[in-house]
Design an enzyme around this catalytic site. Structure first.
Site, mmCIF file in Angstrom:
data_model
loop_
_atom_site.group_PDB
_atom_site.id
_atom_site.type_symbol
_atom_site.label_atom_id
_atom_site.label_comp_id
_atom_site.label_asym_id
_atom_site.label_seq_id
_atom_site.Cartn_x
_atom_site.Cartn_y
_atom_site.Cartn_z
ATOM 1 N N ALA A 1 0.852 -1.188 0.000
ATOM 2 C CA ALA A 1 0.000 0.000 0.000
ATOM 3 C C ALA A 1 0.889 1.239 0.000
ATOM 4 O O ALA A 1 1.348 1.704 1.043
ATOM 5 C CB ALA A 1 -0.912 -0.002 1.227
ATOM 6 N N TYR B 1 6.952 9.843 6.352
ATOM 7 C CA TYR B 1 5.938 9.044 5.658
ATOM 8 C C TYR B 1 6.272 8.917 4.173
ATOM 9 O O TYR B 1 6.313 7.819 3.622
ATOM 10 C CB TYR B 1 4.584 9.712 5.862
ATOM 11 C CG TYR B 1 3.403 8.971 5.278
ATOM 12 C CD1 TYR B 1 2.953 7.782 5.836
ATOM 13 C CD2 TYR B 1 2.710 9.482 4.176
ATOM 14 C CE1 TYR B 1 1.843 7.117 5.319
ATOM 15 C CE2 TYR B 1 1.603 8.827 3.661
ATOM 16 C CZ TYR B 1 1.170 7.647 4.230
ATOM 17 O OH TYR B 1 0.070 6.997 3.722
HETATM 18 P P1 NAD Z 1 -5.021 3.256 9.592
HETATM 19 O O1 NAD Z 1 -4.088 3.971 10.509
HETATM 20 O O2 NAD Z 1 -6.446 3.219 9.935
HETATM 21 O O3 NAD Z 1 -4.523 1.764 9.355
HETATM 22 C C1 NAD Z 1 -3.171 1.358 9.444
HETATM 23 C C2 NAD Z 1 -3.112 0.096 10.263
HETATM 24 O O4 NAD Z 1 -1.743 -0.365 10.303
HETATM 25 C C3 NAD Z 1 -3.547 0.308 11.714
HETATM 26 O O5 NAD Z 1 -4.457 -0.699 12.098
HETATM 27 C C4 NAD Z 1 -2.243 0.218 12.491
HETATM 28 O O6 NAD Z 1 -2.434 -0.191 13.828
HETATM 29 C C5 NAD Z 1 -1.475 -0.758 11.648
HETATM 30 N N1 NAD Z 1 -0.009 -0.672 11.843
HETATM 31 C C6 NAD Z 1 0.765 0.443 11.773
HETATM 32 N N2 NAD Z 1 2.051 0.125 12.032
HETATM 33 C C7 NAD Z 1 2.093 -1.215 12.262
HETATM 34 C C8 NAD Z 1 3.133 -2.127 12.596
HETATM 35 N N3 NAD Z 1 4.408 -1.726 12.769
HETATM 36 N N4 NAD Z 1 2.819 -3.443 12.742
HETATM 37 C C9 NAD Z 1 1.538 -3.880 12.590
HETATM 38 N N5 NAD Z 1 0.512 -3.047 12.293
HETATM 39 C C10 NAD Z 1 0.794 -1.731 12.134
HETATM 40 O O7 NAD Z 1 -4.798 3.937 8.144
HETATM 41 P P2 NAD Z 1 -5.554 3.697 6.753
HETATM 42 O O8 NAD Z 1 -6.064 5.001 6.329
HETATM 43 O O9 NAD Z 1 -6.446 2.524 6.832
HETATM 44 O O10 NAD Z 1 -4.326 3.351 5.817
HETATM 45 C C11 NAD Z 1 -4.010 2.001 5.456
HETATM 46 C C12 NAD Z 1 -2.823 2.007 4.493
HETATM 47 O O11 NAD Z 1 -3.155 2.751 3.320
HETATM 48 C C13 NAD Z 1 -1.565 2.658 5.081
HETATM 49 O O12 NAD Z 1 -0.433 1.928 4.660
HETATM 50 C C14 NAD Z 1 -1.557 4.034 4.449
HETATM 51 O O13 NAD Z 1 -0.262 4.534 4.327
HETATM 52 C C15 NAD Z 1 -2.185 3.763 3.086
HETATM 53 N N6 NAD Z 1 -2.851 4.968 2.554
HETATM 54 C C16 NAD Z 1 -4.025 5.414 3.063
HETATM 55 C C17 NAD Z 1 -4.609 6.554 2.547
HETATM 56 C C18 NAD Z 1 -5.926 7.065 3.036
HETATM 57 O O14 NAD Z 1 -6.400 8.094 2.518
HETATM 58 N N7 NAD Z 1 -6.609 6.439 3.967
HETATM 59 C C19 NAD Z 1 -3.963 7.267 1.512
HETATM 60 C C20 NAD Z 1 -2.754 6.789 1.039
HETATM 61 C C21 NAD Z 1 -2.198 5.627 1.553
#
Ligand code: NAD
Ligand code: UDP
Length: 308
Positions: free
Chosen positions: A113, A144
């Site tokens: 991702a 990030y």
């Molecule tokens: P979120 O914070 O809700 O989900 C991320 C999850 O990863 C959380 O449950 C967190 O506890 C877990 N996590 C973080 N570090 C960890 C580790 N070291 N070991 C195990 N688990 C870990 O965020 P989201 O919005 O659901 O984003 C999910 C993914 O999508 C991320 O990688 C983010 O970078 C990417 N992303 C999201 C968006 C968005 O708009 N939501 C945009 C671009 C990229």
């Protein structure tokens, strides 16, 4: 299939897990709950096809054979960039490497991702996958942006040098139910503020733009990419670009709030424009976003109302 979802207790991850279970797969979630929430997966605890592994992927990943690994593990809100930069740098680099090693060892296909943040504060709008970006490697968002850029570099080189079967999704701003209300991103902030009758915190003058993708569209794009043969990165996002002011107006109208706007300074390196060029997703995955803003925001409001 047997599928591992890293970050599966998070916002997007938990919707992906629901989809994979509905499609008949067996799903293990690995999550350390740094930003994820038990509530997001509470409805799955009795499901025999679902297992939760509470673990930091930087420290350890399961020694098990999977058909597919989705790596969504990473904090994603700009307020976390200042609070936990090392955790973000480590999960995008070492955490992802641990999962790539597992994929290499067991023959799993792995999806990383990535993010629109690899384009930084873009000088090209909309952003195609061929754009190299405009990123400040020392700025407020660098932990990030650079972790994700390094994660992509790891991914492409595991593919080239070790033959690992990889996919890379570049996710653009995604919203919907299960975002943490205190997550700090614009949609949770504006909804919680409007619903409580508090002033909306507008950073800068609100002329910066984002393109909001509803979470069901994101999950559809992500699963299509995983099951395709496309190893190049693919942008997945909605192309409906709006100013932050406009997003504020939509939320104010929906909630019926008469609250004011409180203008605050624009954070350093906050991208001024963002819109995905989704030609590749259309051509190669036959995918495009279908949920209009008014519908997605309505669903999201219903969810945020439960916190009042
Ligand atoms: P979120 O914070 O809700 O989900 C991320 C999850 O990863 C959380 O449950 C967190 O506890 C877990 N996590 C973080 N570090 C960890 C580790 N070291 N070991 C195990 N688990 C870990 O965020 P989201 O919005 O659901 O984003 C999910 C993914 O999508 C991320 O990688 C983010 O970078 C990417 N992303 C999201 C968006 C968005 O708009 N939501 C945009 C671009 C990229
Ligand atoms: N933003 C805002 N008020 C808030 C939160 C965010 O004006 O309370 C702005 C932020 O400056 C950015 C946009 O909304 O221009 C989207 O911010 P978000 O944190 O959701 O994600 P980003 O796309 O910046 O990673």
């Amino acid at each position: 299939m047997k599928i591992l979802v890293a970050g599966g207790a998070g916002f997007i991850g938990s919707h992906l897990v629901d989809r994979l279970l509905n499609d008949g797969h067996t799903v293990d979630v690995i999550d350390n709950f740094v930003t994820g929430r038990k509530e997001n997966i509470a409805h799955l605890t009795e499901n025999s096809q679902f297992t939760l592994i509470e673990q930091d992927i930087v420290k350890e990943v399961p020694d098990k054979k999977y058909d597919r690994i989705y790596n969504l593990a990473s904090p994603a809100s700009p307020i976390d960039f200042a609070k936990i930069p090392f955790e973000i740098l480590m999960v995008g680099s070492m955490g992802h490497k641990n999962l790539l090693d597992l994929a290499e060892k067991t023959g799993a296909r792995i999806l990383f991702a990535s993010t629109s943040e690899v384009y930084g504060d873009p000088k090209v709008n909309p952003q195609p996958e061929t754009y190299f970006g405009n990123v400040n490697c020392r700025g407020a968002r660098s932990c990030y942006d650079e972790a994700k850029r390094f994660g992509e570099a790891l991914t492409v080189n595991y593919q080239k040098m070790k033959g690992v079967d990889t996919r890379t999704i570049r996710i653009f701003n995604t919203y919907g139910p299960r975002m943490a209300p205190n997550d700090g991103r614009v949609i949770p902030n504006f909804f919680m503020q409007a619903l409580k009758g508090e002033a909306l915190t507008m950073y800068g003058d609100g002329t910066q733009t984002r393109s909001l993708c509803y979470v069901s569209d994101m999950v559809e794009g992500m699963t299509r990419l995983m099951e395709s043969d496309v190893t190049e990165p693919v942008n997945i996002g909605n192309t409906d670009e709006m100013t932050i002011r406009k997003i504020g107006e939509l939320i104010t109208e929906l909630t019926g709030s008469s609250a004011d706007i409180k203008f605050l300074p624009l954070p350093e390196n906050d991208p001024k424009l963002r819109q995905p060029d989704t030609s590749r997703a259309k051509a190669l995955l036959d995918w495009q976003a279908v949920v209009p803003a008014h519908k997605g925001l309505q669903e999201t409001m219903t969810y945020f109302q439960t916190f009042l």
